[in-house]
Motif scaffolding. Structure first.
Motif, PDB file in Angstrom:
ATOM      1  N   SER A   1      -9.253  -3.895   0.885  1.00  0.00           N
ATOM      2  CA  SER A   1      -9.129  -3.761   2.526  1.00  0.00           C
ATOM      3  C   SER A   1      -7.802  -4.415   2.607  1.00  0.00           C
ATOM      4  CB  SER A   1      -9.698  -4.266   3.216  1.00  0.00           C
ATOM      5  OG  SER A   1      -9.843  -5.272   3.263  1.00  0.00           O
TER       6      SER A   1
ATOM      7  N   THR B   1       0.857  -1.450   0.057  1.00  0.00           N
ATOM      8  CA  THR B   1      -0.134  -0.291   0.020  1.00  0.00           C
ATOM      9  C   THR B   1       0.605   1.408  -0.249  1.00  0.00           C
ATOM     10  OG1 THR B   1      -1.803  -1.030   0.826  1.00  0.00           O
ATOM     11  CG2 THR B   1      -1.218   1.360   0.891  1.00  0.00           C
TER      12      THR B   1
ATOM     13  N   ARG C   1      -3.070   2.797  -5.465  1.00  0.00           N
ATOM     14  CA  ARG C   1      -3.463   2.669  -4.108  1.00  0.00           C
ATOM     15  C   ARG C   1      -5.457   2.706  -3.928  1.00  0.00           C
ATOM     16  NH1 ARG C   1      -0.700   6.833  -1.994  1.00  0.00           N
ATOM     17  NH2 ARG C   1       1.019   5.660  -1.928  1.00  0.00           N
ATOM     18  N   ASP C   2      -5.835   3.923  -4.401  1.00  0.00           N
ATOM     19  CA  ASP C   2      -7.221   3.775  -4.883  1.00  0.00           C
ATOM     20  C   ASP C   2      -8.334   2.217  -5.535  1.00  0.00           C
ATOM     21  OD1 ASP C   2      -7.473   6.459  -4.007  1.00  0.00           O
ATOM     22  OD2 ASP C   2      -7.882   7.088  -5.976  1.00  0.00           O
ATOM     23  N   ARG C   3      -6.980   1.011  -6.145  1.00  0.00           N
ATOM     24  CA  ARG C   3      -7.670   0.365  -6.570  1.00  0.00           C
ATOM     25  C   ARG C   3      -7.514  -0.872  -5.562  1.00  0.00           C
ATOM     26  NH1 ARG C   3      -4.550  -0.581 -12.009  1.00  0.00           N
ATOM     27  NH2 ARG C   3      -5.565  -2.103 -12.217  1.00  0.00           N
TER      28      ARG C   3
ATOM     29  N   ASP D   1       1.196   4.172  -6.223  1.00  0.00           N
ATOM     30  CA  ASP D   1       0.862   6.241  -5.824  1.00  0.00           C
ATOM     31  C   ASP D   1      -0.990   5.803  -5.842  1.00  0.00           C
ATOM     32  OD1 ASP D   1      -0.560   4.744  -8.354  1.00  0.00           O
ATOM     33  OD2 ASP D   1       0.850   5.575  -9.586  1.00  0.00           O
ATOM     34  N   ASP D   2      -0.977   7.489  -6.009  1.00  0.00           N
ATOM     35  CA  ASP D   2      -2.640   7.736  -5.269  1.00  0.00           C
ATOM     36  C   ASP D   2      -3.755   6.868  -6.263  1.00  0.00           C
ATOM     37  OD1 ASP D   2      -1.456   9.103  -3.394  1.00  0.00           O
ATOM     38  OD2 ASP D   2      -2.192  10.974  -5.179  1.00  0.00           O
ATOM     39  N   THR D   3      -3.123   6.686  -7.485  1.00  0.00           N
ATOM     40  CA  THR D   3      -4.189   5.762  -8.572  1.00  0.00           C
ATOM     41  C   THR D   3      -4.387   4.472  -8.435  1.00  0.00           C
ATOM     42  OG1 THR D   3      -3.680   7.448 -11.042  1.00  0.00           O
ATOM     43  CG2 THR D   3      -4.621   4.873 -11.283  1.00  0.00           C
TER      44      THR D   3
END
Length: 410
Positions: free
Chosen positions: A45, A32, A40-42, A36-38
């Motif tokens: 949990s 995690t 991490r959104d995918r 990168d931000d993109t």
């Protein structure tokens, strides 16, 4: 060697993780963190990602392109190294033995030579011993959690022990020395983790191997360490006897003699012999702290702040909390976050409690409790248990009749 029933890449993933002393939960956090931000959104949990790692390491499925890239970032390697690296034999023997695979530490030749020695102990030589010596040094750092260090070094001990039984006679002493040092380190980690029984059992193994190796200095070192393992509510005469035996042993080098005197001081403090305790502490502080490198077979890892911590512990035993507080506050001001610091913070909380400074004791105890849980410092938790009644009373001034509970056992 026998084959394994999972893909090599799966075994390699598990070996790299274990070599870093990461749990699967640790690795899921690493994945995690490197995303990168993109990406991490995918990600799912942390709990789901941990289960996916378990499946990948079992070879049930291979990570897709996204996770392969994250693994390579976390491990600091390229995809070819992780999923189709040439060192299949290296992966195999690490997987079978459980010995950590340490990235960037050994050459492919070192790995291959050690694997062949494990397969056929008659191939064991000084280079094999040097390999394991490096592993022991790598996992001797106080920033590592004790339980994970034990998990890393226990299979190393088992492998060295097996090699010793079948290796050529000219290499057996080197293996016995390594076996003793490995067992002593595992003993220490059990102690820091709060398991005195296991610490003493591994200390017995360390002492036996040192005797078998015929190295008197290593015997003395192990005796001194054994003196430092005693339960503070145990037998002070035994602590003193072990420490005296260590410092009076043949060829005891100056750093070892100083260490033994510190532990003897602990025994005198336990017995309430204040004058003898102070005398031994003064003698240990005055003793030379270094010996010629070629003259000492093991590393003496007792810097000045450890001497101070032992002195503070003696002062707490002797009911001089103000002096202990002065020492511990000074040394803890810039101390790193590890199990040793957690223990010293717990001792500081104990000293404040003895000085009837309830608010300070409770504040430091909370910090020590947090650090103990973060670093796996079971010994620190045991120290906090000694003052939990006081902590509960200060936190609940109107409920002093209730049995104390401050949650230090969790």
């Amino acid at each position: 060697m026998v084959a394994i029933d999972i893909p090599t890449w799966a075994a390699r993933m598990r070996a790299w993780r274990r070599g870093r002393l990461w749990s699967r939960q640790d690795l899921s956090r690493q994945l995690t963190d490197v995303a990168d931000d993109t990406a991490r959104d995918r990600l799912p949990s942390q709990e789901r990602l941990t289960e996916m790692i378990r499946a990948w390491e079992a070879g049930e499925q291979r990570p897709d392109e996204l996770y392969s890239e994250l693994f390579c970032r976390a491990f600091g390697m390229n995809e070819a190294e992780l999923f189709s690296g040439e060192a299949a034999g290296t992966t195999l023997w690490h997987h079978l033995t459980g010995i950590p695979l340490m990235a960037g530490t050994f050459s492919a030749e070192d790995e291959e030579r050690t694997g062949r020695a494990i397969e056929d102990p008659r191939r064991t030589d000084e280079q094999t011993a040097a390999y394991f010596r490096t592993v022991l040094r790598a996992y001797s750092r106080p920033d590592l959690r004790p339980a994970r260090t034990i998990n890393a070094l226990s299979p190393v001990f088992a492998t060295i022990d097996a090699l010793h039984r079948e290796a050529r006679s000219d290499i057996r002493q080197s293996l016995l020395l390594l076996s003793s040092q490995d067992a002593e380190l595992i003993s220490r980690m059990h102690y820091e983790g709060g398991n005195l029984a296991e610490a003493l059992a591994w200390s017995d193994r360390a002492l036996l191997a040192a005797h078998q190796a015929g190295d008197e200095r290593l015997v003395a070192y192990t005796l001194a360490r054994r003196a430092g393992l005693q339960d503070t509510r145990g037998n002070p005469e035994q602590v003193i006897d072990l420490a005296v035996a260590a410092r009076e042993h043949v060829l005891s080098p100056p750093p070892l003699e100083a260490m033994a005197r510190r532990h003897e001081a602990q025994g005198h403090a336990m017995a309430g012999a204040e004058d003898m305790c102070h005398r031994r502490l003064e003698e240990s502080a005055e003793a030379p702290q270094e010996s010629p490198k070629d003259d000492v077979p093991i590393t003496f890892d007792y810097p000045a702040w450890v001497h101070n911590a032992l002195a503070a512990g003696c002062l707490i035993q002797l009911h001089h909390p103000a002096d202990a507080i002065e020492i511990l506050e000074r040394d803890l001001s810039e101390a790193p976050s590890n199990y040793l610091t957690a223990y010293n913070m717990a001792c500081l909380a104990h000293a404040y409690a003895d000085a009837h400074e309830g608010e300070r004791s409770a504040g430091v105890a909370r910090q020590a409790l947090t650090m103990s849980r973060q670093t796996g410092a079971g010994r620190a938790l045991e120290e906090l248990r000694l003052i939990r009644d006081d902590l509960y009373r200060w936190s609940h001034p109107h409920r002093t009749h209730t049995r104390a509970r401050v949650g230090v056992g969790g």
